[in-house]
Design an enzyme around this catalytic site. Structure first.
Site, short mmCIF file in Angstrom:
data_model
loop_
_atom_site.label_atom_id
_atom_site.label_comp_id
_atom_site.label_asym_id
_atom_site.label_seq_id
_atom_site.Cartn_x
_atom_site.Cartn_y
_atom_site.Cartn_z
N GLU A 146 32.30 31.46 51.44
CA GLU A 146 33.28 31.36 52.52
C GLU A 146 32.77 32.14 53.74
OE1 GLU A 146 36.55 32.93 50.32
OE2 GLU A 146 36.40 31.30 48.88
N GLN A 151 33.82 36.46 48.78
CA GLN A 151 34.08 37.25 49.99
C GLN A 151 34.46 38.69 49.62
OE1 GLN A 151 37.03 35.88 53.17
NE2 GLN A 151 34.97 35.37 53.91
N PHE A 152 35.25 38.83 48.59
CA PHE A 152 35.52 40.12 47.95
C PHE A 152 35.38 39.89 46.45
CE2 PHE A 152 37.38 40.77 52.04
CZ PHE A 152 37.32 42.14 52.29
N ALA A 153 34.89 40.93 45.76
CA ALA A 153 34.68 40.78 44.32
C ALA A 153 35.95 40.34 43.61
CB ALA A 153 34.20 42.11 43.73
N ASP A 154 37.09 40.82 44.12
CA ASP A 154 38.39 40.50 43.50
C ASP A 154 38.55 39.00 43.26
OD1 ASP A 154 40.16 43.26 44.52
OD2 ASP A 154 38.33 42.69 45.57
N PHE A 155 38.03 38.18 44.21
CA PHE A 155 38.27 36.73 44.14
C PHE A 155 37.45 36.05 43.05
CE2 PHE A 155 38.92 37.31 48.97
CZ PHE A 155 40.16 37.91 48.74
N ALA A 164 37.39 28.19 47.80
CA ALA A 164 37.50 27.64 46.45
C ALA A 164 36.48 28.33 45.55
CB ALA A 164 37.26 26.13 46.48
N GLU A 165 36.82 29.52 45.07
CA GLU A 165 35.81 30.32 44.36
C GLU A 165 35.32 29.65 43.08
OE1 GLU A 165 38.59 31.57 45.63
OE2 GLU A 165 37.83 32.89 47.21
N HIS A 179 41.54 43.83 47.35
CA HIS A 179 40.25 43.90 48.06
C HIS A 179 39.46 45.12 47.64
CE1 HIS A 179 42.32 41.02 50.66
NE2 HIS A 179 41.15 40.71 51.21
#
Lengths: 327, 346
Positions: A29, A82-86, A59-60, A127
Site C-alpha cells: 500500500e 504498512q504497519f506490522a499490525d495489519f 488488501a493485506e 499501530h
C-alpha cells in the site's frame, strides 16, 4: 562508508538487491509513487518502474497471497505491510500457503514480508504491535528482527536472497533513532547471515538475551552495571527462526545467569522458548532462575504515560539485572 | 447441443471460437472418461478402507475440469494451473500421471507430496501446478501472483485457477479478483457453480447466485457457460486464454453445474439434497452428453469410443497396481523439507 539510519539502510538493501537481481520487486500500500508510509521504498518506483514497485489496493491477505504466487513463479517479491499490525489480515496466507508449500511439494517460496513492528511511537493498539511471536510457532517461516542499521541492511539482503518466506520485523522506533556507518552497494554491500546471533558485548557475570529495540536498552544497562563492577554479556539474537541456540547456550554456560528481554508481551513471547531451551540444555550451569523482562500482557495503550507503563524500560531491565546479579 | 457462451461484459464480442475438430473432441472424451474412471475406482478403494481420510469426487463436473485444462500449455515453462477439489481431470490433463493420483490418495511415496498431504492437494514444479490448500479461495491471490510474474517478465503465459461457489464468500476471492483487475494480469478465474458448499445451498451462500456478476463488479470481463458441456467450456476457456496471452488482462468464466454427490464420501447428502433435482441433473451428465454429440452430431463410430473406454480401463488398472505396490516414504522424511535450501529443489 556512508552513515545512515536504520530506515535508510532498509531502503538501501532493497535498492541494491533490485539493482543486481531483476526478479526482486516491492509491492504494498502506497509503496510506489509515495515510497511507503515511512519512506522505506522511496524513489524505487522512479528508478525501477511501476512493475517493480507496485501500489496495491488495501488488501493485506491479497498482497501476501499475490507475493506467494509471484515467488513461486520465479520472482523475488518484497511485500510491505504498512504497519506490522495489519499482517493479521494476511496471517492465513502466511501460515497456510507460504509456510507449508515447500514441505508439501518441495517448491520454494522466496518471499519477504516486511513488517514495521513495535511500539514507543504513540501508535496505539493498532499501530504498535510486535508480531514476531505470531509466526515463530509455525514451521516454515523465517523471522528476522534487526537491531542496528548494519543488521537491517545485511539481514534484509540475506532475507531477499533466501529461498524461504521471511517475516522481516523491522522496528519502527529504531527507524530514525539508530544510525551507523553501513557498507552498502549492489556488489560489495555487507551481508549478514540468517541464523547467527551477535555477541554485541562480552561479559562474565550475567547474560542478557534480547533482540530488536531492547538491544540498545540492554547495552545501556550493561554500561551502568559496569560502574558497579558487574560484567554483562549482551546477545542480540538477530533472527528468531533460525534460532541460534548455540550462541545462547555458550553465553549462559559462561555466566550462569540469564535475563531475557523483549518488547513483545511476556506470555507466549519468544523469550519463553529461549528460557525452555536454557532450562533443558544448560540447567547444570545455572546459578539463578532464568528471568524475563517484557511488555505487559495487554494491548498496547495509546497515551504516552500508559504506553511507557506497558513497555519494558531501561530501568525495568536494570532492576531485574541487579536482582539477578545479587541472587 | 452447446449452449453458446453469453458475454456480459463491456468488452467487444470475441470472434467466434474455431470449430472444435473431431480429434480434439475425442481427446476431451478420453480425458473425461479417464477422470470418471479414476474417481470411481478411488471411491471403491475408499469404501474398501484402502484410502485414509475421506474422498472427494467431482462427479458431474468433469466437463469443467477437463475443458478448462485442455487449452493450456503444459510443463514447468507452461501455464500455471491451480485447480480445486472437484477437478481431478485438470490434474490429469495438465500432466500428473494417473498412478501418482492413486499413490496420493493412499499416501504413498509416489504421491506428489510423498505422503505429506492427501486427496487432491496435488502439485509440483514440473507441471506448474501449485499445491492447493483446504482453505477456500486462498489459491486465488496466488494465481494472480503467478500471472503478475508472467506479466513482469513479458511472457505470454497465463495463470488459471478454479473454485466453487462457496469460495466466493471468502475475502481472498474478492481481494484476489480486485487486485487482478487493477494490475491487469493474465489470469483466468473459473468458478464452478455446483450450487452446494458442503450442506449449504447457494441461496444461503449469496444473494448474487450468478457468480459471473461478482467478477463484473470488479471490472473483469466475465461470462457464464453450461458447465456440463465440455465443448462449451473448452471454447470459452480457449477464448479467455487467448485474451490473456494477448495482454488484455484477466477473465472470469462461470460454469453452471451441479454437485452429483456429497461434499465427500462420508457425507450423507441424501438427507439434505432434493432427489428430484439430482435426477434432473443426472440427465445432463456431461459424459453422456459428449458421447451423444460424438455419435449423433459427429457420427463417430461407437467402436472408436469403446476403444477409448477400454484403453482407460487398462490404464486405471495398471495405475492402481503400481500405487498399491509403492511403499510409504520412510518416517524420517516427516522431519524433512520445512525449509528450502535452494531456489527450487522440486
Amino acid at each position: 562508508m556512508p552513515e545512515m539510519t536504520y530506515l535508510e539502510a532498509i531502503r538501501a538493501a532493497m535498492h541494491d538487491e533490485m539493482e543486481i537481481d531483476e526478479r526482486v520487486f516491492v509491492m504494498g500500500e502506497d509503496v510506489g509513487r509515495q515510497g511507503g508510509a515511512f519512506g522505506a521504498t522511496k524513489e524505487l518506483q522512479q528508478r525501477f518502474g511501476e512493475l517493480r514497485s507496485i501500489d496495491t489496493p488495501v488488501a493485506e491477505s491479497g498482497i501476501v497471497g499475490v507475493a506467494v504466487g509471484a515467488a513461486m513463479a520465479g520472482q523475488r517479491p518484497i511485500a510491505e505491510m504498512q504497519f506490522a499490525d495489519f499482517v493479521s489480515c494476511a496471517y492465513d496466507q502466511l501460515i497456510t500457503c507460504a509456510a507449508k508449500m515447500h514441505y508439501r511439494i518441495g517448491w520454494a517460496v522466496p518471499l519477504v514480508v516486511r513488517c514495521p513492528n513495535g511500539g514507543g511511537v504513540g501508535g496505539g493498539p493498532y499501530h504498535s504491535e510486535n508480531v514476531e511471536a505470531w509466526f515463530h510457532h509455525h514451521a516454515g517461516l523465517k523471522i528476522v528482527c534487526p537491531a542496528t542499521a548494519t543488521d537491517a541492511y545485511g539481514l534484509l539482503r540475506s532475507a531477499i536472497r533466501d529461498p524461504n518466506p521471511v517475516v522481516f520485523c523491522e522496528h519502527k522506533f529504531l527507524y530514525r533513532r539508530v544510525k551507523q556507518q553501513v557498507a552498502t552497494g549492489p556488489r560489495d554491500g555487507v551481508l549478514v547471515p540468517l541464523g547467527k546471533a551477535d555477541v554485541v558485548r562480552e561479559g562474565s557475570d550475567l547474560s542478557i538475551i534480547t533482540y530488536a529495540s531492547t538491544v540498545q536498552l540492554a547495552l545501556a544497562v550493561a554500561d551502568t552495571l559496569e560502574q558497579e563492577d558487574l560484567s554483562v554479556e549482551v546477545i542480540d539474537l538477530r533472527t528468531l527462526v533460525p534460532f541460534d541456540r548455540d550462541a545462547v547456550l555458550d553465553s549462559v554456560r559462561k555466566t550462569g545467569k540469564t535475563l531475557i528481554v523483549h518488547e513483545d508481551n511476556l506470555t507466549g513471547g519468544f523469550g519463553g522458548e529461549v528460557a525452555a531451551v536454557i532450562a533443558q540444555d544448560a540447567f547444570e550451569y545455572l546459578d539463578a532462575p532464568v528471568r524475563r523482562v517484557a511488555a505487559l500482557d495487554t494491548p498496547i495503550p495509546f497515551a504516552p504515560p500508559l504506553e511507557r507503563e506497558y513497555l519494558p524500560l531501561e530501568e525495568d531491565i536494570l532492576s531485574a539485572a541487579r536482582d539477578l546479579a545479587a541472587y | 447441443m452447446s449452449t453458446p457462451a453469453r458475454n456480459i461484459s463491456a468488452v467487444p464480442e470475441p470472434a467466434p471460437a474455431p470449430r472444435i475438430s473431431d480429434e480434439e473432441a475425442l481427446n476431451l472424451y478420453y480425458w473425461m472418461v479417464l477422470t470418471r474412471a479414476t474417481e470411481e475406482r478411488a471411491l471403491n478403494l475408499y469404501r474398501q478402507g484402502k484410502l485414509p481420510g475421506s474422498y472427494y469426487t467431482g462427479r458431474g463436473q468433469e466437463a469443467i475440469s477437463v475443458g478448462m485444462a485442455a487449452p493450456l500449455r503444459r510443463g514447468a515453462d507452461g501455464d500455471w494451473l491451480s485447480p480445486w477439489i472437484r477437478d481431478l481431470g485438470s490434474y490429469l490433463v495438465h500432466g500428473v500421471p494417473v498412478w501418482r493420483m492413486f499413490a496420493q490418495f493412499m499416501g504413498k511415496a509416489g504421491s506428489t507430496t510423498r505422503g505429506k498431504d492427501g486427496n487432491l492437494h496435488i502439485g509440483g514444479y514440473e507441471w506448474n501446478i501449485p499445491c492447493q490448500v483446504s482453505h477456500m479461495a486462498d489459491m486465488i491471490p496466488l494465481t494472480v501472483g503467478a500471472a503478475l510474474a508472467y506479466k513482469q517478465r513479458g511472457e505470454d503465459r497465463v495463470a488459471v485457477t478454479s473454485f466453487g461457489d462457496g469460495a466466493t464468500s471468502r475475502g481472498d476471492f474478492h481481494e484476489g479478483l480486485n487486485i487482478a483487475a487493477v494490475l491487469e494480469v493474465p489470469a483466468v478465474f473459473v468458478a464452478e457453480n455446483n450450487r452446494w458448499a458442503y450442506t449449504t445451498p447457494i441461496s444461503k451462500q449469496t444473494k448474487v447466485t450468478d457468480l459471473y456478476k461478482k467478477a463484473l463488479g470488479y471490472g473483469i470481463p466475465a461470462i457464464e457457460v453450461d458447465g456440463n458441456d465440455v465443448l462449451a467450456v473448452y471454447s470459452a476457456m480457449s477464448e479467455a486464454v487467448a485474451h490473456c496471452r494477448a495482454g488484455r488482462g484477466p477473465r472470469f468464466i462461470e460454469c453452471k453445474t451441479y454437485r452429483m454427490a456429497g461434499h465427500a464420501a462420508h457425507d450423507k447428502y441424501e438427507s439434505y439434497m432434493p432427489m428430484e433435482l439430482l435426477a434432473e441433473w443426472s440427465d445432463k451428465d456431461p459424459l453422456k452428453r459428449l458421447e451423444q454429440a460424438l455419435r449423433e452430431e459427429r457420427t463417430i463410430d461407437e467402436a472408436k469410443l469403446e476403444g477409448i473406454r477400454t484403453k482407460v480401463k487398462d490404464e486405471v488398472h495398471e495405475a492402481v497396481e503400481r500405487a498399491d505396490d509403492d511403499g510409504f516414504a520412510d518416517p524420517s522424511e516427516a522431519h524433512l523439507g520445512v525449509f528450502a535450501e535452494a531456489d527450487t529443489d522440486a
